[in-house]
Design an enzyme around this catalytic site. Sequence first.
Site, PDB file in Angstrom:
ATOM      1  N   CYS A  89      -6.618  68.551  61.002  1.00 16.56           N
ATOM      2  CA  CYS A  89      -6.179  66.631  60.816  1.00 16.56           C
ATOM      3  C   CYS A  89      -4.932  66.752  61.885  1.00 16.56           C
ATOM      4  CB  CYS A  89      -5.508  66.717  59.396  1.00 16.56           C
ATOM      5  SG  CYS A  89      -5.669  64.983  59.393  1.00 16.56           S
ATOM      6  N   HIS A 197     -10.263  69.182  55.803  1.00 16.47           N
ATOM      7  CA  HIS A 197      -9.523  69.801  55.200  1.00 16.47           C
ATOM      8  C   HIS A 197     -10.037  71.371  54.318  1.00 16.47           C
ATOM      9  CE1 HIS A 197      -5.517  67.768  55.704  1.00 16.47           C
ATOM     10  NE2 HIS A 197      -6.171  66.229  55.896  1.00 16.47           N
ATOM     11  N   GLU A 199      -8.572  73.673  54.181  1.00 15.13           N
ATOM     12  CA  GLU A 199      -7.938  74.306  52.937  1.00 15.13           C
ATOM     13  C   GLU A 199      -7.665  73.377  51.984  1.00 15.13           C
ATOM     14  OE1 GLU A 199      -4.803  71.242  54.495  1.00 15.13           O
ATOM     15  OE2 GLU A 199      -7.080  72.600  55.175  1.00 15.13           O
TER      16      GLU A 199
END
Length: 225
Positions: A89, A197, A199
């Site tokens: 991002c 994302h 994660e």
Amino acid sequence: MTFRAAVITFPGSNCDRDMAEALRIVSGQEPLRIWHGDADLPDGLDFIALPGGFSYGDYLRSGAMAANSPIMRAIVSAADRGVPVFGVCNGFQVLTEAGLLPGALMRNARQNFICRDVELTVTNNQSLFTARYDAEQLISIPVAHHDGNYFADDETLDKLEGEGRVAFRYSEDYNGSQRQIAGVLNAAGNVLGMMPHPERAIEQAHGGTDGRALFESLIGELVSA
């Protein structure tokens, strides 16, 4: 297993803890936390992560000011030596502004902030970051961005596709990105930037685990090297 990772924090980063937790969960080892104002990186790093957020408030072009942070000189040097670098991002925006990846991230086509799960296609599963995905696998990964519209000229886009450097592609047009590109690799294959994302998709409590294979790919490839 030894895996030395570092997560860089800029003023305005808000996903640095998410990234650090993902690395800890998958590798079993705590990553180092590095402040953007540091001029040097520790010796012997296996991996560097630039997390999401709003570095310097995104008051200029997103990532432009962070690309001039003191630590970035050391990161560019490490990437040039072959150290894997991953930007998510805002971290992707920083990588393009620093010249580690081609193209630019612009305001979303509809001028709106997008926060939802999106479907991606794994376009290249032969990279350090994607080896544990299947070719053309569809995965669901969260996005949260206002400036995720990937842009490059046709010559650059053709080169990226011809060299297999498009790592992930949106399954539909979410933000106006050229050729629905969600993530790209550098020519050497050791730098990856992506807007979604992974994660945030590590454990079932997150609502899905499709991001975990990216970290397993990376750590597995580095530890076995």
